[in-house]
Scaffold this motif. Structure first.
Motif, PDB file in Angstrom:
ATOM      1  N   THR A 126       9.163  -4.716   6.695  1.00 59.26           N
ATOM      2  CA  THR A 126       8.365  -5.782   5.810  1.00 59.26           C
ATOM      3  C   THR A 126       8.205  -4.926   4.545  1.00 59.26           C
ATOM      4  O   THR A 126       7.555  -3.909   4.379  1.00 59.26           O
ATOM      5  CB  THR A 126       7.087  -6.289   6.378  1.00 59.26           C
ATOM      6  OG1 THR A 126       7.337  -7.049   7.533  1.00 59.26           O
ATOM      7  CG2 THR A 126       6.133  -6.929   5.133  1.00 59.26           C
ATOM      8  N   ALA A 127       8.411  -5.699   3.247  1.00 57.24           N
ATOM      9  CA  ALA A 127       8.418  -5.116   1.984  1.00 57.24           C
ATOM     10  C   ALA A 127       8.966  -5.962   1.052  1.00 57.24           C
ATOM     11  O   ALA A 127       9.531  -6.944   1.234  1.00 57.24           O
ATOM     12  CB  ALA A 127       9.102  -3.697   1.759  1.00 57.24           C
ATOM     13  N   VAL A 128       8.786  -5.770  -0.198  1.00 56.27           N
ATOM     14  CA  VAL A 128       9.500  -6.250  -1.331  1.00 56.27           C
ATOM     15  C   VAL A 128      10.541  -5.529  -1.725  1.00 56.27           C
ATOM     16  O   VAL A 128      10.588  -4.254  -1.834  1.00 56.27           O
ATOM     17  CB  VAL A 128       8.482  -6.374  -2.717  1.00 56.27           C
ATOM     18  CG1 VAL A 128       9.367  -7.035  -3.962  1.00 56.27           C
ATOM     19  CG2 VAL A 128       7.221  -7.230  -2.399  1.00 56.27           C
ATOM     20  N   TYR A 129      11.857  -6.169  -1.635  1.00 53.44           N
ATOM     21  CA  TYR A 129      13.138  -5.579  -1.767  1.00 53.44           C
ATOM     22  C   TYR A 129      13.378  -5.668  -3.287  1.00 53.44           C
ATOM     23  O   TYR A 129      13.566  -6.653  -3.826  1.00 53.44           O
ATOM     24  CB  TYR A 129      13.928  -5.836  -0.900  1.00 53.44           C
ATOM     25  CG  TYR A 129      13.876  -5.400   0.639  1.00 53.44           C
ATOM     26  CD1 TYR A 129      12.776  -5.573   1.411  1.00 53.44           C
ATOM     27  CD2 TYR A 129      14.834  -4.445   1.148  1.00 53.44           C
ATOM     28  CE1 TYR A 129      12.520  -5.247   2.798  1.00 53.44           C
ATOM     29  CE2 TYR A 129      14.585  -3.876   2.378  1.00 53.44           C
ATOM     30  CZ  TYR A 129      13.323  -4.327   3.080  1.00 53.44           C
ATOM     31  OH  TYR A 129      13.179  -3.838   4.128  1.00 53.44           O
ATOM     32  N   TYR A 130      14.073  -4.372  -3.754  1.00 51.69           N
ATOM     33  CA  TYR A 130      14.317  -4.459  -5.342  1.00 51.69           C
ATOM     34  C   TYR A 130      15.714  -4.055  -5.464  1.00 51.69           C
ATOM     35  O   TYR A 130      16.136  -3.077  -4.491  1.00 51.69           O
ATOM     36  CB  TYR A 130      13.504  -3.641  -6.130  1.00 51.69           C
ATOM     37  CG  TYR A 130      11.983  -3.999  -6.309  1.00 51.69           C
ATOM     38  CD1 TYR A 130      10.945  -3.460  -5.451  1.00 51.69           C
ATOM     39  CD2 TYR A 130      11.716  -4.703  -7.257  1.00 51.69           C
ATOM     40  CE1 TYR A 130       9.716  -3.722  -5.406  1.00 51.69           C
ATOM     41  CE2 TYR A 130      10.440  -5.076  -7.367  1.00 51.69           C
ATOM     42  CZ  TYR A 130       9.463  -4.644  -6.398  1.00 51.69           C
ATOM     43  OH  TYR A 130       7.962  -4.961  -6.694  1.00 51.69           O
TER      44      TYR A 130
ATOM     45  N   GLY B 209       0.753  -1.219   0.008  1.00 54.09           N
ATOM     46  CA  GLY B 209       0.117  -0.018   0.121  1.00 54.09           C
ATOM     47  C   GLY B 209       0.915   1.295   0.026  1.00 54.09           C
ATOM     48  O   GLY B 209       0.287   2.473   0.111  1.00 54.09           O
ATOM     49  N   LYS B 210       2.298   1.148  -0.207  1.00 54.05           N
ATOM     50  CA  LYS B 210       2.820   2.362  -0.155  1.00 54.05           C
ATOM     51  C   LYS B 210       3.867   2.551  -1.449  1.00 54.05           C
ATOM     52  O   LYS B 210       4.031   1.560  -2.211  1.00 54.05           O
ATOM     53  CB  LYS B 210       4.065   2.383   1.103  1.00 54.05           C
ATOM     54  CG  LYS B 210       3.150   2.278   2.537  1.00 54.05           C
ATOM     55  CD  LYS B 210       3.995   2.464   3.549  1.00 54.05           C
ATOM     56  CE  LYS B 210       3.448   2.447   4.891  1.00 54.05           C
ATOM     57  NZ  LYS B 210       4.263   2.582   6.066  1.00 54.05           N
ATOM     58  N   GLU B 211       4.464   3.684  -1.520  1.00 48.52           N
ATOM     59  CA  GLU B 211       5.141   3.773  -2.652  1.00 48.52           C
ATOM     60  C   GLU B 211       6.720   3.279  -2.259  1.00 48.52           C
ATOM     61  O   GLU B 211       6.880   2.941  -1.285  1.00 48.52           O
ATOM     62  CB  GLU B 211       5.416   5.465  -2.898  1.00 48.52           C
ATOM     63  CG  GLU B 211       4.132   6.061  -3.371  1.00 48.52           C
ATOM     64  CD  GLU B 211       4.218   7.431  -3.836  1.00 48.52           C
ATOM     65  OE1 GLU B 211       3.528   8.142  -4.307  1.00 48.52           O
ATOM     66  OE2 GLU B 211       5.582   8.101  -3.541  1.00 48.52           O
ATOM     67  N   ARG B 212       7.422   3.078  -3.346  1.00 47.07           N
ATOM     68  CA  ARG B 212       8.764   2.383  -3.242  1.00 47.07           C
ATOM     69  C   ARG B 212       9.543   3.326  -2.780  1.00 47.07           C
ATOM     70  O   ARG B 212       9.722   4.603  -3.395  1.00 47.07           O
ATOM     71  CB  ARG B 212       8.953   1.848  -4.902  1.00 47.07           C
ATOM     72  CG  ARG B 212      10.407   1.039  -4.684  1.00 47.07           C
ATOM     73  CD  ARG B 212      10.584   0.033  -5.892  1.00 47.07           C
ATOM     74  NE  ARG B 212      10.424   0.894  -7.068  1.00 47.07           N
ATOM     75  CZ  ARG B 212      10.299   0.229  -8.287  1.00 47.07           C
ATOM     76  NH1 ARG B 212      10.224  -1.167  -8.376  1.00 47.07           N
ATOM     77  NH2 ARG B 212      10.385   0.728  -9.535  1.00 47.07           N
TER      78      ARG B 212
END
Length: 130
Positions: free
Chosen positions: A93-97, A44-47
């Motif tokens: 917690t997040a998707v890490y790129y 739900g947040k921006e990168r």
């Protein structure tokens, strides 16, 4: 063309550690020409930018939210950058790129800008349970 692949994500508890790896590959490329950035996107947040490193001289930048807990490094021989994450918190917690851009894409005193990174991995999920 430059290829980028992240690994090392997972489900951990608060206070645990993880090390993310970003392998850079491509025909005829020189790892030292590039900067590697780590970005993350929570639900739900921006990168947001997390850290970056300039591979030829190890100049690096980190977000205030991770200073003292995360560290970034690069191994030229393996053409791999790492994000060591210690004392993980639920808000990590997040998707890490992982992303790769030319050296000037990472400066010690400026947050890396996404539009300066041309090559991106698919992302790796990091979930921290409290």
């Amino acid at each position: 063309e430059v290829h980028v692949a992240e690994s090392g994500g997972g489900l951990v508890q608060a206070g645990d550690s993880l090390r993310l790896a970003c392998v850079v590959s491509g025909s005829g490329i020189f790892f030292e020409d590039y900067a590697v950035g780590w970005f993350r996107q929570a639900p739900g947040k921006e990168r947001d930018e997390v850290a970056c490193i300039r591979t030829h001289d190890a100049v690096a930048w980190q977000a205030d939210s991770v200073k003292g807990r995360f560290s970034i490094s690069a191994d030229d021989a393996k053409m791999t950058a790492y994000l060591q994450m210690n004392s993980l918190e639920s808000q990590d917690t997040a998707v890490y790129y992982c992303a790769v851009g030319y050296s000037e894409s990472c400066l010690a005193n400026w947050a890396p800008r996404e539009n300066e990174y041309d090559y991106w991995g698919q992302g790796t999920q990091v979930t921290v349970s409290s």
